[in-house]
Design an enzyme around this catalytic site. Structure first.
Site, PDB file in Angstrom:
ATOM      1  N   PRO A  38      70.331 -11.887  67.974  1.00  0.00           N
ATOM      2  CA  PRO A  38      70.493 -13.112  68.756  1.00  0.00           C
ATOM      3  C   PRO A  38      69.818 -13.002  70.117  1.00  0.00           C
ATOM      4  CG  PRO A  38      72.547 -11.836  68.760  1.00  0.00           C
ATOM      5  CD  PRO A  38      71.601 -11.147  67.806  1.00  0.00           C
ATOM      6  N   ASP A  39      69.365 -14.142  70.665  1.00  0.00           N
ATOM      7  CA  ASP A  39      68.903 -14.110  72.055  1.00  0.00           C
ATOM      8  C   ASP A  39      70.122 -14.238  72.969  1.00  0.00           C
ATOM      9  OD1 ASP A  39      69.529 -16.811  72.083  1.00  0.00           O
ATOM     10  OD2 ASP A  39      67.459 -17.512  72.216  1.00  0.00           O
ATOM     11  N   PHE A  40      69.907 -14.500  74.242  1.00  0.00           N
ATOM     12  CA  PHE A  40      71.027 -14.536  75.187  1.00  0.00           C
ATOM     13  C   PHE A  40      71.523 -15.952  75.453  1.00  0.00           C
ATOM     14  CE2 PHE A  40      68.772 -10.627  75.882  1.00  0.00           C
ATOM     15  CZ  PHE A  40      69.797  -9.710  75.989  1.00  0.00           C
ATOM     16  N   ARG A  41      70.587 -16.898  75.635  1.00  0.00           N
ATOM     17  CA  ARG A  41      70.965 -18.189  76.221  1.00  0.00           C
ATOM     18  C   ARG A  41      70.877 -19.385  75.301  1.00  0.00           C
ATOM     19  NH1 ARG A  41      68.820 -14.940  79.898  1.00  0.00           N
ATOM     20  NH2 ARG A  41      70.129 -14.480  81.713  1.00  0.00           N
ATOM     21  N   GLN A 111      61.204  -7.723  78.095  1.00  0.00           N
ATOM     22  CA  GLN A 111      62.572  -7.676  78.618  1.00  0.00           C
ATOM     23  C   GLN A 111      63.504  -7.140  77.549  1.00  0.00           C
ATOM     24  OE1 GLN A 111      63.341 -11.605  81.040  1.00  0.00           O
ATOM     25  NE2 GLN A 111      61.850 -12.077  79.466  1.00  0.00           N
ATOM     26  N   ASN A 112      62.976  -6.902  76.359  1.00  0.00           N
ATOM     27  CA  ASN A 112      63.856  -6.584  75.235  1.00  0.00           C
ATOM     28  C   ASN A 112      64.242  -5.110  75.208  1.00  0.00           C
ATOM     29  OD1 ASN A 112      63.523  -9.230  74.633  1.00  0.00           O
ATOM     30  ND2 ASN A 112      62.099  -8.906  72.931  1.00  0.00           N
ATOM     31  N   ASP A 114      65.554  -3.860  72.229  1.00  0.00           N
ATOM     32  CA  ASP A 114      65.790  -3.609  70.804  1.00  0.00           C
ATOM     33  C   ASP A 114      64.829  -2.595  70.199  1.00  0.00           C
ATOM     34  OD1 ASP A 114      63.398  -5.098  70.438  1.00  0.00           O
ATOM     35  OD2 ASP A 114      64.530  -6.968  70.215  1.00  0.00           O
ATOM     36  N   HIS A 131      63.383  -4.022  81.212  1.00  0.00           N
ATOM     37  CA  HIS A 131      64.841  -3.923  81.243  1.00  0.00           C
ATOM     38  C   HIS A 131      65.340  -2.636  80.576  1.00  0.00           C
ATOM     39  CE1 HIS A 131      65.205  -8.553  82.046  1.00  0.00           C
ATOM     40  NE2 HIS A 131      64.719  -7.873  83.058  1.00  0.00           N
ATOM     41  N   CYS A 142      76.009  12.580  88.037  1.00  0.00           N
ATOM     42  CA  CYS A 142      75.161  13.742  88.375  1.00  0.00           C
ATOM     43  C   CYS A 142      73.749  13.615  87.816  1.00  0.00           C
ATOM     44  CB  CYS A 142      75.810  15.040  87.890  1.00  0.00           C
ATOM     45  SG  CYS A 142      75.764  15.252  86.100  1.00  0.00           S
ATOM     46  N   CYS A 163      80.010  12.755  80.661  1.00  0.00           N
ATOM     47  CA  CYS A 163      79.082  13.852  80.928  1.00  0.00           C
ATOM     48  C   CYS A 163      79.737  15.207  80.628  1.00  0.00           C
ATOM     49  CB  CYS A 163      78.653  13.785  82.391  1.00  0.00           C
ATOM     50  SG  CYS A 163      77.516  15.084  82.880  1.00  0.00           S
ATOM     51  N   CYS A 166      80.027  16.978  84.392  1.00  0.00           N
ATOM     52  CA  CYS A 166      80.863  16.509  85.501  1.00  0.00           C
ATOM     53  C   CYS A 166      81.917  15.495  85.063  1.00  0.00           C
ATOM     54  CB  CYS A 166      79.991  15.935  86.614  1.00  0.00           C
ATOM     55  SG  CYS A 166      79.368  14.288  86.257  1.00  0.00           S
ATOM     56  N   SER A 205      63.344 -17.402  78.281  1.00  0.00           N
ATOM     57  CA  SER A 205      63.758 -18.557  79.084  1.00  0.00           C
ATOM     58  C   SER A 205      63.172 -18.483  80.492  1.00  0.00           C
ATOM     59  CB  SER A 205      65.281 -18.607  79.166  1.00  0.00           C
ATOM     60  OG  SER A 205      65.774 -17.444  79.800  1.00  0.00           O
ATOM     61  N   ASN A 228      57.229 -20.933  72.876  1.00  0.00           N
ATOM     62  CA  ASN A 228      58.689 -20.911  72.997  1.00  0.00           C
ATOM     63  C   ASN A 228      59.267 -22.153  72.315  1.00  0.00           C
ATOM     64  OD1 ASN A 228      60.542 -19.018  74.437  1.00  0.00           O
ATOM     65  ND2 ASN A 228      61.380 -20.919  75.254  1.00  0.00           N
ATOM     66  N   ARG A 229      60.540 -22.047  71.901  1.00  0.00           N
ATOM     67  CA  ARG A 229      61.168 -23.203  71.243  1.00  0.00           C
ATOM     68  C   ARG A 229      61.377 -24.370  72.191  1.00  0.00           C
ATOM     69  NH1 ARG A 229      65.652 -20.280  67.448  1.00  0.00           N
ATOM     70  NH2 ARG A 229      64.194 -19.711  65.776  1.00  0.00           N
ATOM     71  N   CYS A 250      57.750 -18.455  67.559  1.00  0.00           N
ATOM     72  CA  CYS A 250      56.703 -17.461  67.836  1.00  0.00           C
ATOM     73  C   CYS A 250      55.959 -17.070  66.560  1.00  0.00           C
ATOM     74  CB  CYS A 250      57.316 -16.189  68.424  1.00  0.00           C
ATOM     75  SG  CYS A 250      58.078 -16.428  70.018  1.00  0.00           S
TER      76      CYS A 250
HETATM   77  P1  OAD Z   1      66.958 -15.911  76.656  1.00  0.00           P
HETATM   78  O1  OAD Z   1      68.026 -15.993  75.616  1.00  0.00           O
HETATM   79  O2  OAD Z   1      67.318 -16.271  78.037  1.00  0.00           O
HETATM   80  O3  OAD Z   1      65.740 -16.853  76.220  1.00  0.00           O
HETATM   81  C1  OAD Z   1      65.179 -16.774  74.935  1.00  0.00           C
HETATM   82  C2  OAD Z   1      64.219 -17.949  74.763  1.00  0.00           C
HETATM   83  O4  OAD Z   1      63.564 -17.794  73.513  1.00  0.00           O
HETATM   84  C3  OAD Z   1      64.920 -19.304  74.749  1.00  0.00           C
HETATM   85  O5  OAD Z   1      64.180 -20.199  75.567  1.00  0.00           O
HETATM   86  C4  OAD Z   1      64.861 -19.729  73.264  1.00  0.00           C
HETATM   87  O6  OAD Z   1      64.747 -21.126  73.090  1.00  0.00           O
HETATM   88  C5  OAD Z   1      63.608 -19.034  72.803  1.00  0.00           C
HETATM   89  N1  OAD Z   1      63.580 -18.668  71.372  1.00  0.00           N
HETATM   90  C6  OAD Z   1      64.555 -18.164  70.594  1.00  0.00           C
HETATM   91  N2  OAD Z   1      64.107 -17.872  69.371  1.00  0.00           N
HETATM   92  C7  OAD Z   1      62.793 -18.207  69.357  1.00  0.00           C
HETATM   93  C8  OAD Z   1      61.760 -18.152  68.369  1.00  0.00           C
HETATM   94  N3  OAD Z   1      61.967 -17.658  67.138  1.00  0.00           N
HETATM   95  N4  OAD Z   1      60.525 -18.581  68.721  1.00  0.00           N
HETATM   96  C9  OAD Z   1      60.281 -19.081  69.966  1.00  0.00           C
HETATM   97  N5  OAD Z   1      61.217 -19.162  70.926  1.00  0.00           N
HETATM   98  C10 OAD Z   1      62.452 -18.725  70.638  1.00  0.00           C
HETATM   99  O7  OAD Z   1      66.353 -14.438  76.558  1.00  0.00           O
HETATM  100  P2  OAD Z   1      65.439 -13.679  77.629  1.00  0.00           P
HETATM  101  O8  OAD Z   1      64.512 -14.624  78.294  1.00  0.00           O
HETATM  102  O9  OAD Z   1      64.871 -12.503  76.958  1.00  0.00           O
HETATM  103  O10 OAD Z   1      68.744  -8.980  80.503  1.00  0.00           O
HETATM  104  O11 OAD Z   1      66.544 -13.205  78.661  1.00  0.00           O
HETATM  105  C11 OAD Z   1      66.154 -12.452  79.773  1.00  0.00           C
HETATM  106  C12 OAD Z   1      67.190 -11.405  80.113  1.00  0.00           C
HETATM  107  O12 OAD Z   1      68.478 -12.020  80.271  1.00  0.00           O
HETATM  108  C13 OAD Z   1      67.422 -10.356  79.065  1.00  0.00           C
HETATM  109  O13 OAD Z   1      66.476  -9.309  79.120  1.00  0.00           O
HETATM  110  C14 OAD Z   1      68.803  -9.850  79.369  1.00  0.00           C
HETATM  111  C15 OAD Z   1      69.483 -11.142  79.722  1.00  0.00           C
HETATM  112  O14 OAD Z   1      70.492 -11.032  80.648  1.00  0.00           O
HETATM  113  C16 OAD Z   1      69.460  -7.834  80.491  1.00  0.00           C
HETATM  114  O15 OAD Z   1      70.178  -7.537  79.586  1.00  0.00           O
HETATM  115  C17 OAD Z   1      69.308  -6.983  81.684  1.00  0.00           C
END
Ligand code: OAD
Length: 273
Positions: A38-41, A111-112, A114, A131, A142, A163, A166, A205, A228-229, A250
């Site tokens: 899954p993505d984040f947002r 940023q991934n 995985d 990241h 330590c 650890c 420590c 995003s 991007n979507r 993508c």
């Molecule tokens: P986001 O979840 O913020 O954004 C992912 C984007 O990809 C969204 O705009 C989706 O619409 C789009 N998307 C999803 N699936 C897709 C697909 N198959 N093809 C095209 N677009 C697609 O994820 P990031 O931008 O990676 O940080 O988030 C940035 C950072 O926020 C992450 O690295 C993480 C998080 O907090 C840490 O964990 C430190």
């Protein structure tokens, strides 16, 4: 340089006619969703909508250093769930690998966490894992270094990673809110973006800084292609001279590029390996 037809088709035509020499890729979680991560947002399916079982005050607390120091358990159970190794790279990952094989990739900024880029065979020195990564771990007290295997054993036996020297908490070297990014993130862009003629921004995003600020390193003559979507960032300027958006998945976009350039068989071959 500047191309006459700022559409995705115009971009493909320009690539066929004139080529690009120095390509940079900036990516986020959207390049891995088709692998089942899954993505984040994204509302509903994104990670931040699905952390209820961890009972966090705010979803992003799972990656907040201060929260982690008080209560590391939610992060470690998530880390176990998302642990690299269960997933296969997507066509988009292999497309980036193909760019590298063809000598076109200057750098891949991700940023991934995985590790799918590494699995797809993009060389470590060609990447800035902004990241961080699960490949190394450090004691927060330590700074003793621990291997991937050491951490994996702790995670999969549900043992809090403490650890051996420590007793401090050991954390994978993924970058939490409140932590610095790796030095390469600060050192590489200035040189990398010199003469870069094509910047891909894929599956992100662009909401998290400083990563999102990388788009601003591209010279005015550098074409920026967002895949991007949904449209994100500042790619809708009315005086746009070099920004293109492909609104969609993508993997669909990279198959279209591969087809336009006659790379389909090569991309398929990388995926099958
Ligand atoms: P986001 O979840 O913020 O954004 C992912 C984007 O990809 C969204 O705009 C989706 O619409 C789009 N998307 C999803 N699936 C897709 C697909 N198959 N093809 C095209 N677009 C697609 O994820 P990031 O931008 O990676 O940080 O988030 C940035 C950072 O926020 C992450 O690295 C993480 C998080 O907090 C840490 O964990 C430190």
């Amino acid at each position: 340089g500047v191309i006459p037809n700022l559409t995705f088709d115009g971009f493909l035509q320009h690539w066929k006619d004139h080529g690009f020499k120095k390509i940079i890729t900036l990516v986020g979680a959207g390049i891995s969703t088709s692998a089942g991560i899954p993505d984040f947002r994204t509302p509903g399916t994104g990670l931040y909508d699905n952390l209820k079982k961890y009972d966090l005050p705010h979803p992003t607390d799972i990656f907040e250093l201060d929260y982690f120091l008080d209560n590391p358990k939610p992060f470690f159970s998530l880390a176990k769930e998302l642990y690299p190794g269960h997933f296969t790279p997507t066509p988009t990952h292999y497309f980036i690998r193909l760019l590298n094989d063809k000598g076109l990739l200057v750098r891949h900024y991700t940023q991934n966490i995985d590790s799918l880029e590494r699995i797809a065979g993009i060389p470590e020195e060609k990447m800035v894992e902004a990241h961080g990564t699960f490949h190394t771990n450090h004691c927060l007290e330590c700074t003793t270094l621990y291997s991937k295997e050491w951490m994996k054993d702790k995670l999969f036996t549900d043992t809090l990673p403490l650890c051996d020297h420590c007793g401090g908490i050991v954390k994978p070297d993924i970058v939490f809110f409140g932590e610095n990014m790796p030095e390469s993130f600060y050192n590489m862009p200035t040189e990398d973006f010199k003469d870069c003629d094509l910047l891909f921004i894929m599956g992100t995003s662009l909401e998290v800084y400083p990563f999102a600020s990388l788009v601003g390193y591209a010279e005015p003559s550098c074409l920026r292609v967002l895949i991007n979507r949904n449209v994100v960032g500042k790619f809708t300027s009315p005086v746009n001279k070099r920004d293109i958006s492909y609104v969609g998945d993508c993997d669909d976009a990279v198959w279209k590029i591969a087809e336009a350039l006659g790379w389909t068989a090569e991309l398929q071959a990388l995926i099958k390996k």
